[in-house]
Motif scaffolding. Structure first.
Motif, PDB file in Angstrom:
ATOM      1  N   THR A   3       0.804  -1.229   0.000  1.00 51.30           N
ATOM      2  CA  THR A   3       0.000   0.000   0.000  1.00 51.30           C
ATOM      3  C   THR A   3       0.835   1.277   0.000  1.00 51.30           C
ATOM      4  O   THR A   3       0.356   2.326  -0.428  1.00 51.30           O
ATOM      5  N   GLY A   4       2.088   1.197   0.453  1.00 53.93           N
ATOM      6  CA  GLY A   4       2.956   2.374   0.468  1.00 53.93           C
ATOM      7  C   GLY A   4       3.124   2.958  -0.919  1.00 53.93           C
ATOM      8  O   GLY A   4       3.277   4.172  -1.096  1.00 53.93           O
ATOM      9  N   SER A  22       5.832  11.289   3.543  1.00 51.61           N
ATOM     10  CA  SER A  22       5.241  11.291   4.882  1.00 51.61           C
ATOM     11  C   SER A  22       4.261  12.446   5.066  1.00 51.61           C
ATOM     12  O   SER A  22       3.252  12.306   5.757  1.00 51.61           O
ATOM     13  N   GLY A  59       1.705  -2.424   4.850  1.00 54.18           N
ATOM     14  CA  GLY A  59       1.642  -0.971   5.034  1.00 54.18           C
ATOM     15  C   GLY A  59       1.978  -0.542   6.437  1.00 54.18           C
ATOM     16  O   GLY A  59       2.908  -1.071   7.071  1.00 54.18           O
ATOM     17  N   ARG A  60       1.232   0.459   6.924  1.00 47.84           N
ATOM     18  CA  ARG A  60       1.436   0.985   8.267  1.00 47.84           C
ATOM     19  C   ARG A  60       0.185   0.813   9.137  1.00 47.84           C
ATOM     20  O   ARG A  60       0.270   0.772  10.345  1.00 47.84           O
ATOM     21  N   ASP A  61      -0.971   0.778   8.477  1.00 44.57           N
ATOM     22  CA  ASP A  61      -2.253   0.808   9.194  1.00 44.57           C
ATOM     23  C   ASP A  61      -3.199  -0.289   8.713  1.00 44.57           C
ATOM     24  O   ASP A  61      -4.402  -0.154   8.810  1.00 44.57           O
ATOM     25  N   ARG A 106      18.293  -0.382   3.577  1.00 44.86           N
ATOM     26  CA  ARG A 106      17.983   0.542   2.479  1.00 44.86           C
ATOM     27  C   ARG A 106      19.252   0.875   1.691  1.00 44.86           C
ATOM     28  O   ARG A 106      19.256   0.882   0.462  1.00 44.86           O
TER      29      ARG A 106
HETATM   30  O1   DC Z   1       6.384   1.478   2.890  1.00 43.86           O
HETATM   31  P1   DC Z   1       6.845   2.706   2.132  1.00 43.86           P
HETATM   32  O2   DC Z   1       8.178   3.221   2.577  1.00 43.86           O
HETATM   33  O3   DC Z   1       6.795   2.515   0.659  1.00 43.86           O
HETATM   34  O4   DC Z   1       5.762   3.816   2.501  1.00 43.86           O
HETATM   35  C1   DC Z   1       5.832   5.115   2.008  1.00 43.86           C
HETATM   36  C2   DC Z   1       5.130   6.091   2.944  1.00 43.86           C
HETATM   37  O5   DC Z   1       3.727   5.882   2.896  1.00 43.86           O
HETATM   38  C3   DC Z   1       5.539   5.988   4.404  1.00 43.86           C
HETATM   39  O6   DC Z   1       6.220   7.172   4.790  1.00 43.86           O
HETATM   40  C4   DC Z   1       4.267   5.907   5.177  1.00 43.86           C
HETATM   41  C5   DC Z   1       3.170   5.910   4.173  1.00 43.86           C
HETATM   42  N1   DC Z   1       2.248   4.783   4.306  1.00 43.86           N
HETATM   43  C6   DC Z   1       1.156   4.951   5.114  1.00 43.86           C
HETATM   44  O7   DC Z   1       1.025   5.993   5.736  1.00 43.86           O
HETATM   45  N2   DC Z   1       0.226   3.974   5.211  1.00 43.86           N
HETATM   46  C7   DC Z   1       0.368   2.810   4.565  1.00 43.86           C
HETATM   47  N3   DC Z   1      -0.566   1.873   4.665  1.00 43.86           N
HETATM   48  C8   DC Z   1       1.514   2.611   3.744  1.00 43.86           C
HETATM   49  C9   DC Z   1       2.438   3.616   3.650  1.00 43.86           C
END
Ligand code: DC
Length: 227
Positions: A38-39, A107, A136-138, A164
């Motif tokens: 999802t990022g 961000s 993802g994050r959430d 990274r």
């Molecule tokens: O996982 P990534 O580094 O590709 O994510 C990129 C940005 O997207 C990261 O700073 C946080 C945001 N993100 C988010 O807020 N919610 C998600 N479900 C996925 C990513």
């Protein structure tokens, strides 16, 4: 002995560069599921905003972008290390959305409530079809709280920055370790302190610390949980 089916909806959350995508992709391959990072969607909106020179501080404008952008995430069409194709308005921008400028601004964009609403609704629709590993994050907290298995993959910032860094060098790029570490810390700070959907483990998530586990061990451990 009739084995139980593996969990249908698998959520993998955690901070930047904790190994979520590597784990998610391997799980999806092993189970024959869809892998959805999802990022990439937040990155795509950020990329479009930068290309159109939309003011990143203009929340309503960025929100409109998120609501109207044609972002397609498709199975990989090339064997160049990509997990999926990212197609924006018909153009393959898979590597562009991973660029430094997007890294530095994503961000801010992903902290906007309207952006999150637009993107997480799309993610939820896809996730509810099942047989999916969503990263993802959430995901475990907001997008798919009903996920059958929730993994929260964590690691120290130092270790994540090192990964990274290695990744960029492996692709033939140039990188400065300290700069990457600083950015990882900055992104962690914004992602975990934002008002909407901050980065945190769901109460029912299984927390894995990948500092002392390599990718193979993390994968095996989660496959065990799936069985
Ligand atoms: O996982 P990534 O580094 O590709 O994510 C990129 C940005 O997207 C990261 O700073 C946080 C945001 N993100 C988010 O807020 N919610 C998600 N479900 C996925 C990513």
């Amino acid at each position: 002995m009739g084995g139980r089916n593996p969990p249908s909806i698998i959520a993998v959350d955690g901070p930047a560069a904790s190994g979520k995508s590597t784990l998610g992709r391997r799980l999806a391959d092993a189970l024959g599921y869809l892998f959805f990072d999802t990022g990439v969607m937040y990155r795509a909106v950020t990329w479009i905003a930068l290309e159109r020179e939309t003011d990143l501080g203009d929340e309503p404008a960025i929100t409109r972008l998120a609501q109207t952008a044609q972002i397609d995430i498709r199975p990989p069409s090339k064997n160049d290390g990509r997990a999926c194709d990212v197609v924006i308005d018909g153009r393959d921008l898979t590597w562009e959305v991973r660029g430094r400028k997007v890294d530095a601004n994503v961000s801010v964009v992903s902290a906007y409530a309207g952006v999150r609403k637009a993107l997480s609704e799309q993610q939820r629709r896809i996730g509810l079809r099942g047989k999916v590993v969503m990263v993802g994050r959430d995901i475990g907290t907001i997008v798919l709280p009903e996920a059958d298995l929730k993994i929260y993959l964590d690691a120290q910032a130092q270790e994540r920055a090192r990964r990274r860094y290695d990744e960029i060098l492996a692709r033939g790029g140039h990188a400065d370790f300290d700069e990457i570490l600083e950015k990882v810390n900055e992104r962690d700070r914004i992602d975990s302190t934002r008002a909407v959907a901050p980065l945190r483990p769901a109460p029912d998530a299984i927390i894995l610390d990948s500092d002392h586990m390599n990718a193979e061990q993390v994968f095996e451990h989660v496959m065990e949980l799936c069985r």
